[in-house]
Design a protein around this motif. Structure first.
Motif, PDB file in Angstrom:
ATOM      1  N   LEU A   1       1.170  -0.885   0.007  1.00  0.00           N
ATOM      2  CA  LEU A   1      -0.325   0.078  -0.066  1.00  0.00           C
ATOM      3  C   LEU A   1       0.634   1.171   0.126  1.00  0.00           C
ATOM      4  CD1 LEU A   1      -2.161  -0.783   2.720  1.00  0.00           C
ATOM      5  CD2 LEU A   1      -2.775  -0.919  -0.001  1.00  0.00           C
ATOM      6  N   MET A   2       0.451   2.027  -1.038  1.00  0.00           N
ATOM      7  CA  MET A   2       1.093   3.330  -1.071  1.00  0.00           C
ATOM      8  C   MET A   2       0.606   4.270   0.570  1.00  0.00           C
ATOM      9  SD  MET A   2       1.332   5.139  -5.142  1.00  0.00           S
ATOM     10  CE  MET A   2       1.972   6.391  -4.113  1.00  0.00           C
ATOM     11  N   THR A   3       1.779   4.757   0.848  1.00  0.00           N
ATOM     12  CA  THR A   3       2.232   5.957   2.692  1.00  0.00           C
ATOM     13  C   THR A   3       1.581   6.704   2.137  1.00  0.00           C
ATOM     14  OG1 THR A   3       4.354   4.104   3.042  1.00  0.00           O
ATOM     15  CG2 THR A   3       3.387   6.413   4.080  1.00  0.00           C
ATOM     16  N   ILE A   4       0.577   7.707   2.522  1.00  0.00           N
ATOM     17  CA  ILE A   4       0.205   8.634   2.061  1.00  0.00           C
ATOM     18  C   ILE A   4       1.136  10.206   2.824  1.00  0.00           C
ATOM     19  CG2 ILE A   4      -1.865  10.540   2.952  1.00  0.00           C
ATOM     20  CD1 ILE A   4      -3.932   8.250   2.932  1.00  0.00           C
ATOM     21  N   GLN A   5       1.841  10.478   2.063  1.00  0.00           N
ATOM     22  CA  GLN A   5       2.708  11.493   2.866  1.00  0.00           C
ATOM     23  C   GLN A   5       2.069  13.111   2.980  1.00  0.00           C
ATOM     24  OE1 GLN A   5       5.890  10.803   2.913  1.00  0.00           O
ATOM     25  NE2 GLN A   5       5.293   8.530   1.487  1.00  0.00           N
ATOM     26  N   TYR A   6       0.726  13.193   2.623  1.00  0.00           N
ATOM     27  CA  TYR A   6       0.541  14.212   3.264  1.00  0.00           C
ATOM     28  C   TYR A   6      -0.126  14.393   4.328  1.00  0.00           C
ATOM     29  CZ  TYR A   6      -3.606  13.059   0.242  1.00  0.00           C
ATOM     30  OH  TYR A   6      -4.220  11.773  -0.003  1.00  0.00           O
ATOM     31  N   SER A   7      -0.970  15.399   4.966  1.00  0.00           N
ATOM     32  CA  SER A   7      -1.223  15.850   6.027  1.00  0.00           C
ATOM     33  C   SER A   7      -3.384  15.263   5.687  1.00  0.00           C
ATOM     34  CB  SER A   7      -2.062  17.222   7.576  1.00  0.00           C
ATOM     35  OG  SER A   7      -2.341  16.948   7.561  1.00  0.00           O
ATOM     36  N   LYS A   8      -3.717  14.406   5.886  1.00  0.00           N
ATOM     37  CA  LYS A   8      -5.379  14.137   5.628  1.00  0.00           C
ATOM     38  C   LYS A   8      -6.185  14.916   6.088  1.00  0.00           C
ATOM     39  CE  LYS A   8      -4.987   9.658   6.474  1.00  0.00           C
ATOM     40  NZ  LYS A   8      -5.667   7.940   6.953  1.00  0.00           N
ATOM     41  N   THR A   9      -4.843  15.881   7.513  1.00  0.00           N
ATOM     42  CA  THR A   9      -6.353  16.679   8.126  1.00  0.00           C
ATOM     43  C   THR A   9      -6.315  18.012   7.813  1.00  0.00           C
ATOM     44  OG1 THR A   9      -4.958  17.132  10.037  1.00  0.00           O
ATOM     45  CG2 THR A   9      -6.311  15.191  10.109  1.00  0.00           C
ATOM     46  N   PHE A  10      -5.412  18.300   7.309  1.00  0.00           N
ATOM     47  CA  PHE A  10      -4.479  20.279   6.969  1.00  0.00           C
ATOM     48  C   PHE A  10      -5.319  19.344   5.266  1.00  0.00           C
ATOM     49  CE2 PHE A  10      -2.211  20.934   9.866  1.00  0.00           C
ATOM     50  CZ  PHE A  10      -2.732  22.017  10.216  1.00  0.00           C
ATOM     51  N   SER A  11      -5.495  18.413   4.410  1.00  0.00           N
ATOM     52  CA  SER A  11      -5.618  17.899   3.091  1.00  0.00           C
ATOM     53  C   SER A  11      -7.428  18.870   2.794  1.00  0.00           C
ATOM     54  CB  SER A  11      -5.148  16.746   2.170  1.00  0.00           C
ATOM     55  OG  SER A  11      -5.517  15.839   2.797  1.00  0.00           O
ATOM     56  N   LYS A  12      -7.563  17.874   3.570  1.00  0.00           N
ATOM     57  CA  LYS A  12      -9.467  17.974   3.471  1.00  0.00           C
ATOM     58  C   LYS A  12     -10.046  19.205   3.213  1.00  0.00           C
ATOM     59  CE  LYS A  12     -13.788  15.449   5.187  1.00  0.00           C
ATOM     60  NZ  LYS A  12     -14.240  14.725   6.369  1.00  0.00           N
ATOM     61  N   ARG A  13     -10.070  20.005   1.875  1.00  0.00           N
ATOM     62  CA  ARG A  13     -10.733  21.196   1.685  1.00  0.00           C
ATOM     63  C   ARG A  13      -9.633  21.963   1.703  1.00  0.00           C
ATOM     64  NH1 ARG A  13     -15.548  18.966   4.518  1.00  0.00           N
ATOM     65  NH2 ARG A  13     -17.250  19.015   3.499  1.00  0.00           N
ATOM     66  N   GLY A  14      -7.823  21.726   1.838  1.00  0.00           N
ATOM     67  CA  GLY A  14      -6.981  22.712   1.996  1.00  0.00           C
ATOM     68  C   GLY A  14      -6.992  23.891   1.571  1.00  0.00           C
ATOM     69  N   ILE A  15      -7.040  23.162  -0.097  1.00  0.00           N
ATOM     70  CA  ILE A  15      -7.373  24.788  -0.994  1.00  0.00           C
ATOM     71  C   ILE A  15      -7.925  25.173  -0.788  1.00  0.00           C
ATOM     72  CG2 ILE A  15      -7.258  24.777  -3.953  1.00  0.00           C
ATOM     73  CD1 ILE A  15      -6.557  22.151  -3.939  1.00  0.00           C
ATOM     74  N   LEU A  16      -9.798  25.072  -0.555  1.00  0.00           N
ATOM     75  CA  LEU A  16     -10.648  25.925  -0.296  1.00  0.00           C
ATOM     76  C   LEU A  16     -10.083  27.057   0.648  1.00  0.00           C
ATOM     77  CD1 LEU A  16     -13.347  27.209  -1.182  1.00  0.00           C
ATOM     78  CD2 LEU A  16     -14.498  24.978  -0.341  1.00  0.00           C
ATOM     79  N   ILE A  17      -9.844  25.737   1.326  1.00  0.00           N
ATOM     80  CA  ILE A  17      -9.746  27.311   2.950  1.00  0.00           C
ATOM     81  C   ILE A  17      -8.666  27.867   2.856  1.00  0.00           C
ATOM     82  CG2 ILE A  17      -9.346  26.921   5.546  1.00  0.00           C
ATOM     83  CD1 ILE A  17     -10.522  23.698   5.787  1.00  0.00           C
ATOM     84  N   GLY A  18      -7.503  27.549   2.162  1.00  0.00           N
ATOM     85  CA  GLY A  18      -6.572  28.289   1.944  1.00  0.00           C
ATOM     86  C   GLY A  18      -7.224  29.714   1.032  1.00  0.00           C
ATOM     87  N   VAL A  19      -7.489  29.374   0.688  1.00  0.00           N
ATOM     88  CA  VAL A  19      -8.158  30.520  -0.565  1.00  0.00           C
ATOM     89  C   VAL A  19      -8.055  31.480  -0.192  1.00  0.00           C
ATOM     90  CG1 VAL A  19      -8.797  31.353  -2.921  1.00  0.00           C
ATOM     91  CG2 VAL A  19      -7.327  28.798  -2.589  1.00  0.00           C
ATOM     92  N   CYS A  20     -10.038  30.946   0.181  1.00  0.00           N
ATOM     93  CA  CYS A  20     -10.650  31.482   1.798  1.00  0.00           C
ATOM     94  C   CYS A  20     -10.142  32.714   2.520  1.00  0.00           C
ATOM     95  CB  CYS A  20     -11.798  30.809   1.770  1.00  0.00           C
ATOM     96  SG  CYS A  20     -12.776  29.563   0.955  1.00  0.00           S
TER      97      CYS A  20
END
Length: 219
Positions: free
Chosen positions: A1-20
């Motif tokens: 299985l591939m290890t997820i390298q990014y934070s699942k908590t920050f990545s969830k809607r991360g782009i939307l939150i950051g841009v907002c």
């Protein structure tokens, strides 16, 4: 299985939150400078009002954290994890000197090209030099450094990494960081470094602490 390298908590809607968050900040500052009476700050940087905007933005981030239990756990786990801090802080200091130099050079070149003696980042239109000794200015630097770290290394970097991978998101967020702060060369390189140490340590407090120290050094 591939290890997820990014934070699942920050990545969830991360782009939307950051841009907002960045959009809200831009609107807040634009409205303030358009409609606020300059006499309120007597021809000096309006540190008090800038602090109000920073605290408002920080409250929004705190609200997001409070409503995400996984994010609270991730932040708690990160508090005691500061690997290789001494080595990286020295590199950070060196990069900060470089970035500050390119920032000043950027405004000098701009002033020369447009035949203007005013360097807007340091001197206002009435030729008053911005105060760097105000304690409010110090607080703004520290709080805003933490806020920017959550936006760029937290939400935007993780959100973009989920979509396009770390290498591309590292470049995209760094270029945008340089553009956002008006220093394409220095700002981009500095944010590349911040992204790298965050990715290496998986600790949002690490680039946050480096940025706060840099801000204190150059206040």
């Amino acid at each position: 299985l591939m290890t997820i390298q990014y934070s699942k908590t920050f990545s969830k809607r991360g782009i939307l939150i950051g841009v907002c968050l960045l959009t809200a900040e831009y609107i807040a500052y634009t409205l303030f400078y358009l409609y606020a009476n300059p006499d309120l700050w007597e021809n000096q940087m309006p540190h008090k009002y800038i602090l109000y905007i920073t605290l408002t933005m920080g409250t929004v981030v705190a609200f997001i954290v409070v409503n995400k239990e996984d994010m609270q756990k991730e932040l708690a786990d990160s508090i005691n994890n500061f690997s290789d801090f001494t080595t990286n802080i020295l590199l950070g200091l060196g990069l900060s000197v470089f970035c500050t130099g390119t920032f000043i050079l950027h405004y000098i070149i701009k002033a020369r090209l447009f035949n203007s003696a005013v360097i807007s980042a340091f001197i206002d239109n009435n030729l008053y030099v911005y105060s760097a000794s105000s304690w409010l200015n110090a607080i703004n630097h520290i709080l805003y450094s933490i806020l920017v770290t959550f936006i760029f290394q937290g939400f935007l970097l993780n959100g973009l990494t989920k979509e396009i991978g770390f290498k591309k998101s590292n470049v995209v967020t760094s270029l945008f960081y340089g553009f956002w702060f008006g220093d394409i060369l220095g700002g981009t390189i500095y944010n590349l470094f911040l992204n790298q140490i965050y990715w290496k340590t998986k600790n949002i407090f690490y680039p946050g602490l480096v940025t706060v120290i840099m801000s204190i050094v150059f206040i």
